[in-house]
Motif scaffolding. Structure first.
Motif, PDB file in Angstrom:
ATOM      1  N   THR A  44       5.240  -2.104  -2.513  1.00 42.44           N
ATOM      2  CA  THR A  44       4.403  -2.642  -1.443  1.00 42.44           C
ATOM      3  C   THR A  44       3.054  -3.091  -1.994  1.00 42.44           C
ATOM      4  OG1 THR A  44       5.456  -1.250   0.211  1.00 42.44           O
ATOM      5  CG2 THR A  44       3.267  -2.079   0.737  1.00 42.44           C
ATOM      6  N   ARG A  45       2.479  -2.271  -2.834  1.00 40.60           N
ATOM      7  CA  ARG A  45       1.162  -2.630  -3.385  1.00 40.60           C
ATOM      8  C   ARG A  45       1.246  -3.948  -4.168  1.00 40.60           C
ATOM      9  NH1 ARG A  45      -1.700   1.499  -7.329  1.00 40.60           N
ATOM     10  NH2 ARG A  45       0.010   0.853  -8.672  1.00 40.60           N
ATOM     11  N   VAL A  48       1.588  -6.864  -1.743  1.00 43.79           N
ATOM     12  CA  VAL A  48       0.336  -7.169  -1.037  1.00 43.79           C
ATOM     13  C   VAL A  48      -0.631  -7.893  -1.962  1.00 43.79           C
ATOM     14  CG1 VAL A  48      -1.719  -6.162   0.062  1.00 43.79           C
ATOM     15  CG2 VAL A  48       0.544  -5.266   0.616  1.00 43.79           C
ATOM     16  N   ARG A  49      -0.717  -7.429  -3.196  1.00 43.36           N
ATOM     17  CA  ARG A  49      -1.632  -8.080  -4.149  1.00 43.36           C
ATOM     18  C   ARG A  49      -1.197  -9.523  -4.416  1.00 43.36           C
ATOM     19  NH1 ARG A  49      -4.230  -5.190  -2.395  1.00 43.36           N
ATOM     20  NH2 ARG A  49      -4.582  -3.014  -2.962  1.00 43.36           N
ATOM     21  N   LYS A 132     -12.592  -4.328  -2.036  1.00 42.41           N
ATOM     22  CA  LYS A 132     -11.181  -4.634  -2.325  1.00 42.41           C
ATOM     23  C   LYS A 132     -10.790  -5.971  -1.711  1.00 42.41           C
ATOM     24  CE  LYS A 132      -7.694  -2.945  -0.045  1.00 42.41           C
ATOM     25  NZ  LYS A 132      -6.779  -2.002   0.608  1.00 42.41           N
ATOM     26  N   VAL A 155      -3.362  -3.809 -12.444  1.00 39.46           N
ATOM     27  CA  VAL A 155      -3.208  -3.024 -11.211  1.00 39.46           C
ATOM     28  C   VAL A 155      -2.026  -2.072 -11.353  1.00 39.46           C
ATOM     29  CG1 VAL A 155      -2.868  -3.103  -8.722  1.00 39.46           C
ATOM     30  CG2 VAL A 155      -4.227  -4.883  -9.851  1.00 39.46           C
TER      31      VAL A 155
ATOM     32  N   ARG B  22      -6.002  -0.850  -6.941  1.00 43.44           N
ATOM     33  CA  ARG B  22      -4.936   0.145  -7.125  1.00 43.44           C
ATOM     34  C   ARG B  22      -4.767   1.045  -5.899  1.00 43.44           C
ATOM     35  NH1 ARG B  22      -7.299   1.566 -12.814  1.00 43.44           N
ATOM     36  NH2 ARG B  22      -6.715  -0.340 -13.928  1.00 43.44           N
ATOM     37  N   ALA B  23      -5.594   0.823  -4.921  1.00 43.41           N
ATOM     38  CA  ALA B  23      -5.452   1.624  -3.696  1.00 43.41           C
ATOM     39  C   ALA B  23      -4.091   1.354  -3.079  1.00 43.41           C
ATOM     40  CB  ALA B  23      -6.556   1.246  -2.727  1.00 43.41           C
ATOM     41  N   PRO B  24      -3.465   2.383  -2.543  1.00 48.82           N
ATOM     42  CA  PRO B  24      -2.144   2.161  -1.936  1.00 48.82           C
ATOM     43  C   PRO B  24      -2.227   1.245  -0.718  1.00 48.82           C
ATOM     44  CG  PRO B  24      -2.909   4.404  -1.551  1.00 48.82           C
ATOM     45  CD  PRO B  24      -3.902   3.775  -2.470  1.00 48.82           C
ATOM     46  N   GLU B  25      -1.144   0.571  -0.458  1.00 54.29           N
ATOM     47  CA  GLU B  25      -1.067  -0.312   0.708  1.00 54.29           C
ATOM     48  C   GLU B  25       0.070   0.163   1.605  1.00 54.29           C
ATOM     49  OE1 GLU B  25      -3.001  -2.756   1.551  1.00 54.29           O
ATOM     50  OE2 GLU B  25      -4.187  -3.013  -0.300  1.00 54.29           O
ATOM     51  N   VAL B  26      -0.125  -0.014   2.879  1.00 56.44           N
ATOM     52  CA  VAL B  26       0.955   0.362   3.799  1.00 56.44           C
ATOM     53  C   VAL B  26       1.367  -0.835   4.636  1.00 56.44           C
ATOM     54  CG1 VAL B  26       0.463   2.832   3.984  1.00 56.44           C
ATOM     55  CG2 VAL B  26      -0.767   1.231   5.436  1.00 56.44           C
TER      56      VAL B  26
END
Lengths: 195, 194
Positions: A44-45, A48-49, A132, A155, B22-26
């Protein structure tokens, strides 16, 4: 990025990737749900990036998992399910982003981006979320290949050999992409960078 | 020297801006519910396709890889193939592969290699598990075969010889996976198309 290429067994003592993949090939959807849960966060990360929004990443990840489900029998090395899946994530994200660029055909002016990032008035980067978002906006301005290389390297913190394996791009080309991405991000984020 | 300095400068900069990323995403809370609904529908669709297969109704032969001098006939819906042996450089009799399809999507895989002590079939249809589909030695020396029910569509396969040697069909269309392993491709038309 966790579980890439290894026979991952989660702490809860559940099945290994290979066992889950074999169950899934027999139509066991509980195995599918377990794999989704196991790889959800890292994939997911990245999505999204690459897409720049959770909404678009939602579409990409639905597509990724359905593609994985339909093609699970082509996962020849179930011990390396993570690497196999991640390759799908990379391809789907790349395809989605390129299609969107073609569809929108919008010219993004770098000056607009730089101007839109508050620099001096940014209160010592205290708002992590805002920072961010600003960096993400700059990332969105990069060509897809550079963005992908930067995200994988810095990342997801993959080494160049793994990146080459996943993307099919040579190590030297990847290094060049990362370097150019850094160069461009430095310009785009000048205000934030100096804050 | 300048390259090293630039690289170090890049790394420092990249590390600084990558940290927040690097923060998690939901995703949306209902993401998994929607996905599982789609997955259930997909599995149901696949089962329907499987059940619709008209077993033992029509006969058809599709040869993906002919094998010379080899004529096989066996059991139900078995067919024969005549083709040419491929001789690889330096090998007295190189492994060759024939794939005979019967009408009912029962596909016969035939493998010829005089040096083989055991042969098994791996493919997307058996999860690439080498122990699941062993070939049986036929009456003809060096010829191995197995029949496998397959759904219509595209299948990838290869053979494992003597428990360790991976052999793709040199005469069938090939496919190389993301890790460089080569396999063969079999396209099986639906009964409705005949």
């Amino acid at each position: 990025m966790q579980g890439l290429g290894s026979q991952t067994t989660v702490d809860r003592g559940t099945k290994s990737d290979a066992e889950l993949v074999r169950s899934l090939t027999e139509g066991d959807l509980d195995a599918f749900a377990a794999l989704v849960e196991r790889y959800r966060d890292a994939c997911t990360r990245f999505a999204v990036r690459m897409t720049g929004s959770a909404l678009d990443a939602d579409d990409v990840m639905q597509s990724v998992w359905m593609r994985a489900l339909r093609n699970i029998r082509s996962c020849r090395n179930p011990d390396r399910f993570g690497a196999w899946l991640y390759q799908i994530v990379i391809n789907e994200s790349r395809t989605f982003t390129k299609r969107r660029q073609q569809r929108d055909s919008r010219f993004i002016d770098d000056d607009f981006i730089v101007d839109s990032i508050p620099a001096a008035e940014q209160p010592d980067l205290a708002s992590r979320e805002e920072t961010k978002n600003e960096i993400q906006r700059a990332l969105d301005c990069l060509p897809v290949e550079q963005r992908e290389a930067f995200v994988l390297k810095h990342v997801e913190e993959l080494d160049y050999e793994t990146m080459a394996e996943l993307t099919g791009v040579g190590v030297s080309a990847l290094k060049m992409r990362v370097s150019r991405a850094c160069e461009r991000l430095r310009v785009l984020l000048e205000g934030v960078n100096h804050a | 020297m300048r390259d090293i300095e630039n690289s170090s400068r890049d790394d420092e900069f990249a590390e600084r801006i990558a940290q927040p990323l690097r923060a998690p995403e939901v995703l949306a809370p209902d993401f998994e519910a929607r996905l599982m609904a789609q997955a259930r529908a997909e599995v149901a669709r696949q089962r329907t396709v499987l059940a619709r297969g008209s077993w033992w109704t029509r006969r058809r032969m599709v040869m993906a890889s002919p094998l010379a001098g080899l004529a096989l006939a066996a059991g139900i819906a078995a067919l024969a193939a005549v083709s040419t042996l491929t001789v690889a450089r330096g090998a007295p009799q190189a492994p060759s592969v024939a794939v005979l399809h019967d009408t009912v999507q029962l596909v016969r895989f035939v493998f010829a290699d005089s040096s083989a002590r055991s042969v098994s079939l791996v493919g997307d249809f058996n999860g690439w598990a080498r122990e699941r589909t062993p070939l049986h030695a036929t009456a003809r020396a060096g010829v191995w075969s197995v029949s496998v029910p397959l759904t219509t569509g595209r299948h990838e396969y290869a053979f494992i010889v003597n428990g360790e040697r991976w052999v793709a069909d040199p005469l069938s269309p090939g496919n190389r996976d993301e890790f460089g392993t080569e396999s063969s491709v079999l396209l099986l038309a639906s009964n409705d198309a005949s």
